[in-house]
Enzyme design. Sequence first.
Site: not given
Ligand code: G3H
Length: 491
Positions: A262, A296, A166
């Site tokens: 993570e 996430c 993603n």
């Molecule tokens: O999908 C997980 C990412 O760490 C989300 O990052 O909150 O900056 O979009 P973000």
Amino acid sequence: MNKEQFKDLHQDKVFKNLYNGEWIESSTGKTIDIKSPIDGNYLGSIQAMSKEEVDKAIDNAAEVQKLWAETPINKRVDILNRAADILEEHVEELADILVLEIAKDKKSCASEVQRTADFIRFTADAAKQMGGETIPADSFPGMKKNKISVVTRVPLGVVLAIAPFNYPINLSASKIAPALAAGNSVVLKPPTQGSIATLYLAEVFNKAGVPAGVLNTITGKGSEIGDYLAVHEKIDFINFTGSTEVGQHLSKIVAMKPLLLELGGKDAAIVLEDADLDEAATNIVSGAYSYSGQRCTAVKRILVMDSIADELVAKVKAKVEKLKVGDPREEGVVVSNLISEKSAEFVESLITDAKEKGAKVLVGGNREGSLVYPTLVDNVTLDMRLAWDEPFGPVLPIIRISSIEEAIEISNKSDYGLQGCVFTKNIDKAFYIANKLEVGTVQVNNKPERGPDHFPFLGVKASGMGTQGIRYSIEAMSRPKAIVLNLNNVE
Ligand code: G3H
């Protein structure tokens, strides 16, 4: 690096791997096709490396690591800053690649690349601050002044970086840059979907002057080489972002190897009676549906006080109905095809389960192949999968609550513990709830989000282990080394 050099990487559309400073071809002859989730169009192929090639890449990274650790920090800083500059020159091209490869809108892709350049620069700055401490012994009972511990930080060795589809560029660089800053070498396993963009990122570091072997890439199916990589005796640390299922599996098989994980989340947006409902609705909708919910930190459930639920739901519904669905190359599109049809089927199964158990689908609910239309589901109850499972897609359940304690209880009942958010004008209540939530971060009057990237980012429970975020990541990928001086009196 100029645009021509970018093109070189995908001559014949078969992407090679960075090994000891060169782009080399795998001897397996096995390739994996990368197709765009937007329309299935072929974008290129990556190579499925053999276990022997994996060994070679890791051996090489291990061999050169000691020399890299000896490289003065100011030289490492220069290289990182150069990488940031090169990346910044290529925001547009890399964003175009990302749009096609992971079906994310252009604006978000460009901001991912720009944010990554900023991340690398901040990491270079943080590297300049790396230091240690001296601890006198005589604060401990019975100790004298002649004993002193000089504590510095040293690298861990070879870091295995595994990034998800993603944010392939950002979540690869946010492992690579701090690892390199701390003096580790890195073996990078790109996500299969997202590997083209990630290989270009590797080339950015290569062009910036990362010495041969200090960054090697390994492509192939995670299901085929993932375990082999993770348990490899010369891998000293694993930095993984991905699903909870894979993360938990990795942590079981690696025995004593340290990891930073993570993983998934089920972030709640708690909305209290006194909240600014327009602000809450705007945040919730962008938090839940941007990049089709494949984040996430997406808002994955609303916990709203009964007394204001109808009003909030009406505002959220009106916004969800207006979300533009379609090709991410088109201006303003928010929801597009998910990364795979399998993902879309999973999201659909959660919606179906909720419907069968009495939930009310207010918007959407339909799927066409890998496209799930933005879906808003009201009257979700705790017996429904949608209340607990992470969809990783554009569906948002609404759970009505009658007290702050109920919000805390439902939020904490989740296996996940990534982030959460509270909308209220009452700072006392916000602070009370934030303290009680079993998550890494609580946002007050804002949607959950990882950035800005120098903030600590962590999940608890099934959402992860360890802390990321520039200096936290450098710390995680280094360890203290104590040298104890036992001094004699000089007289
Ligand atoms: O999908 C997980 C990412 O760490 C989300 O990052 O909150 O900056 O979009 P973000």
